[in-house]
Design a protein around this motif. Structure first.
Motif, PDB file in Angstrom:
ATOM      1  N   LEU A 125     -84.224  54.329 -61.800  1.00  0.00           N
ATOM      2  CA  LEU A 125     -84.709  54.177 -60.432  1.00  0.00           C
ATOM      3  C   LEU A 125     -83.789  54.832 -59.418  1.00  0.00           C
ATOM      4  O   LEU A 125     -84.253  55.403 -58.423  1.00  0.00           O
ATOM      5  N   GLU A 149     -85.327  54.930 -55.759  1.00  0.00           N
ATOM      6  CA  GLU A 149     -85.981  53.681 -55.372  1.00  0.00           C
ATOM      7  C   GLU A 149     -85.257  52.494 -55.984  1.00  0.00           C
ATOM      8  O   GLU A 149     -84.363  52.648 -56.818  1.00  0.00           O
ATOM      9  N   LEU A 151     -85.379  48.214 -57.521  1.00  0.00           N
ATOM     10  CA  LEU A 151     -86.067  47.409 -58.526  1.00  0.00           C
ATOM     11  C   LEU A 151     -86.824  46.224 -57.931  1.00  0.00           C
ATOM     12  O   LEU A 151     -87.742  45.698 -58.566  1.00  0.00           O
ATOM     13  N   HIS A 153     -89.355  43.779 -56.518  1.00  0.00           N
ATOM     14  CA  HIS A 153     -90.818  43.694 -56.419  1.00  0.00           C
ATOM     15  C   HIS A 153     -91.540  44.806 -57.181  1.00  0.00           C
ATOM     16  O   HIS A 153     -92.706  45.098 -56.900  1.00  0.00           O
ATOM     17  N   GLN A 154     -90.885  45.389 -58.171  1.00  0.00           N
ATOM     18  CA  GLN A 154     -91.535  46.403 -59.002  1.00  0.00           C
ATOM     19  C   GLN A 154     -92.390  45.731 -60.074  1.00  0.00           C
ATOM     20  O   GLN A 154     -92.214  44.557 -60.407  1.00  0.00           O
ATOM     21  N   ARG A 155     -93.307  46.512 -60.634  1.00  0.00           N
ATOM     22  CA  ARG A 155     -94.106  46.062 -61.773  1.00  0.00           C
ATOM     23  C   ARG A 155     -93.443  46.576 -63.046  1.00  0.00           C
ATOM     24  O   ARG A 155     -93.255  47.788 -63.220  1.00  0.00           O
ATOM     25  N   CYS A 177     -89.720  40.682 -59.842  1.00  0.00           N
ATOM     26  CA  CYS A 177     -90.656  41.663 -60.390  1.00  0.00           C
ATOM     27  C   CYS A 177     -91.906  40.980 -60.947  1.00  0.00           C
ATOM     28  O   CYS A 177     -91.875  39.813 -61.329  1.00  0.00           O
ATOM     29  N   ASN A 209     -98.076  49.450 -64.984  1.00  0.00           N
ATOM     30  CA  ASN A 209     -96.683  49.201 -64.615  1.00  0.00           C
ATOM     31  C   ASN A 209     -95.946  50.497 -64.294  1.00  0.00           C
ATOM     32  O   ASN A 209     -96.209  51.535 -64.908  1.00  0.00           O
ATOM     33  N   ARG A 210     -95.027  50.407 -63.364  1.00  0.00           N
ATOM     34  CA  ARG A 210     -94.246  51.586 -62.973  1.00  0.00           C
ATOM     35  C   ARG A 210     -92.992  51.733 -63.841  1.00  0.00           C
ATOM     36  O   ARG A 210     -92.438  52.816 -63.967  1.00  0.00           O
TER      37      ARG A 210
END
Length: 334
Positions: A125, A149, A151, A153-155, A177, A209-210
């Motif tokens: 990231l 970027e 981490l 609130h990431q999926r 997450c 998911n990212r």
């Protein structure tokens, strides 16, 4: 007093088996250390077991393999306490079928490997690899046009929900997450307890998911399950981390995607190790390469030895050692 044969390498004393653990082991029985048994020869191992009348053998990385003929020639051998994880290179399946008790490190190193996976996710990231290329090789400062970027609130999607993946879920908690996993054999109760959503397909996991972290075991059914078709489902800018086994991912397909500079990857394991000098993975700025050292870190290898000695003590007290490797587990674990 039991006869215990220790087959650890010389350099494994002090970190895996420290002074305290070794002293505790010696208190449990007549302990003999054989540090130079060759891995690829049956006869020296057979002789060491027979000569020492070993009821228990303590093994780890680099130990010789306990084949069925060696086991059959040593009927006094009852317990193989493996201080590391995967047991396939160190004992024949038929030995377990014939009644040999085998244990491994179970969950004791899971948190350490999960910590490595977390580091690799953050490195993807934060675009660590191209930044290091820019500063060290090109003597520059900030790579032009690079966007990194965080981490929070990431999926995050997990391929497999075993003990390491479960520890990663706990480490991800402060980042709030949204986590899902593709793990067909994992019970619903585990998903519910961890607050993880079940994905019913690998493509769906990659599509939704990212960030993808791979924790699948190295069994034939998982060979190259992550291929061009699956990788194509990962959104632009997505990240792929692998701390399980290299064969789970089709390397050629991953290289093709990474050369497009569409996604990011961090790899701790590879289909061929050590990584060949001419590997197409080398030099890719969208890929962080780590030489199979996500965990356990040297300072935590003592946990392996401590558990091994505790399990041997349990066995000698007539109790069930923890993390027994049954035939079913032998077939599933990496």
């Amino acid at each position: 007093m039991a006869n215990i044969l220790v087959t650890l390498r010389e350099n494994q004393y002090g970190d895996i088996l420290d002074e305290e653990s070794f002293a505790a082991l010696c208190d449990l029985g007549t302990t003999v250390c054989e540090t130079d048994l060759p891995r690829d020869q049956e006869e020296p191992f057979l002789d060491a077991l027979k000569r020492n009348k070993a009821e228990i053998v303590l093994t780890c990385w680099g130990s010789p393999k306990l084949t069925l003929p060696v086991y059959q020639a040593n009927p006094q051998l009852k317990y193989m306490c493996h201080a590391a994880g995967t047991v396939r290179p160190y004992v024949d399946r038929e030995c377990i079928e014939a009644g040999l008790l085998v244990t491994n490190w179970g969950t004791v190193i899971a948190r350490s490997v999960a910590e490595g996976a977390l580091m690799m996710i953050l490195s993807c990231l934060r675009r660590t690899t191209p930044i290091q290329f820019e500063i060290h090789q090109r003597k520059g400062w900030h790579p032009k046009g690079l966007q990194h970027e965080g981490l929070f609130h990431q999926r995050v999607g997990l391929v497999g929900l075993g003990v390491i993946a479960q520890q990663l879920v706990r480490l991800l908690a402060p980042f709030e997450c949204e986590i899902s996993a593709y793990s067909p054999h994992c019970p619903d109760e585990v998903f519910k307890r961890l607050g993880v959503t079940r994905e019913t397909s690998l493509k769906g996991l990659f599509r939704n998911n990212r960030i993808i972290s791979v924790h699948a075991s190295n069994v034939p059914a998982n060979h190259h399950i992550i291929n061009a078709e699956v990788l194509g489902c990962l959104k632009d800018g997505g990240s792929l981390v692998n701390t399980s086994r290299g064969a789970v991912i089709n390397t050629d397909d991953l290289v093709t995607e990474l050369k497009k500079e569409r996604i990011w990857a961090a790899l701790d394991v590879f289909e061929e190790e050590p990584l060949p000098e001419d590997s197409p993975l080398r030099g890719l700025e969208h890929c962080l390469l780590i030489p199979h050292m996500a965990g356990p870190t040297p300072d935590r290898r003592v946990d392996m030895g401590t558990l091994a000695v505790e399990n041997i003590a349990r066995y000698l007290r007539g109790e069930d050692p923890t993390f027994r490797v049954t035939v079913e587990k032998y077939d599933l674990i990496t």
